[in-house]
Design a protein around this motif. Structure first.
Motif, short mmCIF file in Angstrom:
data_model
loop_
_atom_site.label_atom_id
_atom_site.label_comp_id
_atom_site.label_asym_id
_atom_site.label_seq_id
_atom_site.Cartn_x
_atom_site.Cartn_y
_atom_site.Cartn_z
N MET A 189 -6.49 -1.82 0.22
CA MET A 189 -6.62 -2.63 -1.00
C MET A 189 -7.66 -2.04 -1.93
N CYS A 190 -8.72 -1.49 -1.37
CA CYS A 190 -9.76 -0.88 -2.20
C CYS A 190 -9.18 0.29 -3.00
N VAL A 191 -8.41 1.14 -2.32
CA VAL A 191 -7.83 2.31 -2.99
C VAL A 191 -6.78 1.89 -4.00
N LEU A 192 -5.92 0.94 -3.63
CA LEU A 192 -4.85 0.53 -4.53
C LEU A 192 -5.40 -0.10 -5.80
N LEU A 193 -6.34 -1.02 -5.66
CA LEU A 193 -6.85 -1.73 -6.83
C LEU A 193 -7.75 -0.84 -7.69
N ALA A 194 -8.38 0.16 -7.07
CA ALA A 194 -9.26 1.04 -7.83
C ALA A 194 -8.49 2.18 -8.50
N ARG A 195 -7.41 2.64 -7.87
CA ARG A 195 -6.72 3.83 -8.35
C ARG A 195 -5.39 3.55 -9.04
N TRP A 196 -4.80 2.38 -8.77
CA TRP A 196 -3.48 2.09 -9.31
C TRP A 196 -3.61 0.98 -10.33
N ALA A 197 -3.67 1.35 -11.61
CA ALA A 197 -3.91 0.38 -12.69
C ALA A 197 -2.85 -0.71 -12.77
N PRO A 198 -1.54 -0.41 -12.58
CA PRO A 198 -0.55 -1.50 -12.67
C PRO A 198 -0.80 -2.63 -11.68
N LEU A 199 -1.27 -2.32 -10.48
CA LEU A 199 -1.56 -3.38 -9.53
C LEU A 199 -2.88 -4.06 -9.84
N ALA A 200 -3.88 -3.30 -10.30
CA ALA A 200 -5.18 -3.88 -10.60
C ALA A 200 -5.09 -4.93 -11.70
N HIS A 201 -4.16 -4.75 -12.64
CA HIS A 201 -4.03 -5.68 -13.76
C HIS A 201 -2.72 -6.47 -13.69
N ALA A 202 -2.12 -6.53 -12.51
CA ALA A 202 -0.85 -7.24 -12.36
C ALA A 202 -1.09 -8.74 -12.27
N ALA A 203 0.01 -9.48 -12.29
CA ALA A 203 -0.05 -10.93 -12.17
C ALA A 203 -0.51 -11.33 -10.77
N PRO A 204 -1.09 -12.53 -10.62
CA PRO A 204 -1.55 -12.97 -9.30
C PRO A 204 -0.44 -12.96 -8.24
N MET A 205 0.78 -13.32 -8.62
CA MET A 205 1.87 -13.34 -7.64
C MET A 205 2.14 -11.95 -7.09
N VAL A 206 2.07 -10.94 -7.96
CA VAL A 206 2.31 -9.57 -7.53
C VAL A 206 1.18 -9.09 -6.63
N GLN A 207 -0.07 -9.36 -7.03
CA GLN A 207 -1.20 -8.95 -6.21
C GLN A 207 -1.19 -9.64 -4.86
N GLY A 208 -0.88 -10.93 -4.83
CA GLY A 208 -0.82 -11.64 -3.56
C GLY A 208 0.27 -11.09 -2.65
N ALA A 209 1.43 -10.77 -3.24
CA ALA A 209 2.51 -10.19 -2.44
C ALA A 209 2.11 -8.82 -1.90
N ALA A 210 1.42 -8.02 -2.71
CA ALA A 210 0.97 -6.71 -2.25
C ALA A 210 -0.05 -6.84 -1.13
N ALA A 211 -0.94 -7.82 -1.25
CA ALA A 211 -1.94 -8.03 -0.20
C ALA A 211 -1.28 -8.45 1.11
N ALA A 212 -0.33 -9.38 1.05
CA ALA A 212 0.34 -9.85 2.26
C ALA A 212 1.21 -8.75 2.87
N THR A 213 1.94 -8.02 2.04
CA THR A 213 2.83 -6.98 2.55
C THR A 213 2.04 -5.85 3.21
N SER A 214 0.98 -5.41 2.55
CA SER A 214 0.19 -4.33 3.13
C SER A 214 -0.49 -4.76 4.42
N ALA A 215 -0.97 -6.02 4.47
CA ALA A 215 -1.59 -6.51 5.70
C ALA A 215 -0.58 -6.57 6.83
N ALA A 216 0.65 -7.01 6.53
CA ALA A 216 1.68 -7.07 7.56
C ALA A 216 2.03 -5.68 8.08
N ALA A 217 2.18 -4.73 7.16
CA ALA A 217 2.54 -3.37 7.57
C ALA A 217 1.43 -2.74 8.41
N ILE A 218 0.20 -2.90 8.00
CA ILE A 218 -0.91 -2.30 8.74
C ILE A 218 -1.07 -2.95 10.10
#
Length: 352
Positions: free
Chosen positions: A85-114
């Protein structure tokens, strides 16, 4: 009159806005790179797991064993997710400034995969509990990732009401009637004697009021705070003259560190009010900035007048401390008190 049912276009429009519009109540992109999210993430893993095992463990020894086995899965997955999450939010501008629903989905999906990636080799090696497949720990990881993301989002949204309260506290301690009165009187006197200096004085006063009435929830830099404090002291220098001695010891490498607006000027004003104003001989103020590796240290030191001194209410210091915590979380350090030679020092430590 019966209300119209929303048509398909309205539904799709609302869904599109939810997927594309950033959260208007947050003050900037989330970050998981600081020590605060790391501490909250590890506590968010171990505390629920420890409480849940209390209900099923037959005894303390088994409870400790199961907790250790669970930590072999939880800790690597937790740290890997934080890094992701640190790398994605710091390096990927579309996710850093995305809507809360998109960020929440990315957080849940990445946590599940890891979680699945960490659980599988540990389970094959016999180090991870569970024999029902990877789905239950994967779902737990997704729920945990979404919950921690939501906690960080709530914390960031809390900056705005806290900044409003801090604004009131700052106005109560800074825009003092006699300070304004003395400044305007000095400007009136200088209009005839030195018009250029009178203009400079009024410009400094205007900058102070602009900062005090501005948005305190937006961060600024050490360099900007130093400039604002220098303008304030230039005004006070007209009143105190030689009684006010100021020593600036500034490190250029510390200039770009982030501070809340009006974090340094209240400390300088307190030094004037409690260190210089009560003394017939005046006093000395030292403002110092230093960069030490990944930290920036800022200190304001003032002489303490002899005899009894008046004590303030601490509103300004509390406001600065609160906004430092909101901006830098556990990475902010704020200390105040007497030092060895009988002077008073307020020091701030923030990430560089």
């Amino acid at each position: 009159m019966a209300s119209k049912d929303p048509g398909p276009s309205s539904v799709w429009s609302d869904l599109r806005d939810a997927l594309t519009q950033p959260d208007p109540e947050t003050t900037g992109p989330l970050t998981f790179c600081a020590s605060g999210p790391v501490v909250r993430a590890l506590l968010g893993v171990h505390v629920p797991m420890a409480l849940a095992l209390c209900w099923v463990a037959p005894g303390p020894a088994v409870w400790g064993q199961w907790l250790a086995e669970g930590a072999t899965l939880a800790v690597p997955a937790c740290l890997a997710w934080l890094l992701c999450m640190c790398v994605l939010l710091a390096r990927w501008a579309p996710l850093a400034h995305a809507a809360p629903m998109v960020q929440g989905a990315a957080a849940a999906t990445s946590a599940a995969a890891i979680t699945a990636l960490v659980w599988w080799p540990l389970h094959r090696a016999g180090l991870a509990p569970g024999d029902t497949g990877a789905l239950p720990p994967t779902l737990c990881g997704a729920a945990w990732g979404w919950a921690l993301w939501q906690v960080e989002r709530w914390r960031q949204r809390a900056r705005m009401p806290a900044a409003a309260a801090a604004r009131l506290a700052d106005l109560q301690t800074r825009i003092r009637p006699h300070f304004l009165f003395n400044t305007l009187n000095s400007a009136i006197t200088l209009v005839q004697l030195d018009p250029d200096r009178a203009e400079e004085l009024l410009q400094n006063l205007s900058d102070l009021f602009r900062a005090g009435l501005g948005q305190l929830d937006q961060p600024t830099t050490v360099a900007a705070e130093v400039t604002l404090s220098q303008r304030y002291l230039a005004i006070e220098q007209l009143r105190f003259g030689s009684r006010l001695e100021v020593d600036w010891d500034l490190d250029p490498a510390a200039a770009h560190a982030m501070l809340p607006i009006l974090a340094l000027q209240p400390l300088v004003e307190n030094a004037v009010r409690h260190g210089v104003e009560p003394s017939d001989k005046g006093g000395r103020i030292e403002v110092r900035t230093r960069r030490r590796r990944d930290r920036v240290l800022i200190s304001v030191t003032n002489s303490v007048p002899e005899g009894p001194t008046r004590h303030g209410h601490g509103i300004g210091l509390a406001s600065v401390r609160q906004r430092l915590r909101l901006l830098h979380d556990l990475d902010a350090d704020f200390r105040s008190g007497l030092i060895e030679d009988g002077r008073w020092r307020v020091s701030i430590g923030v990430p560089a």
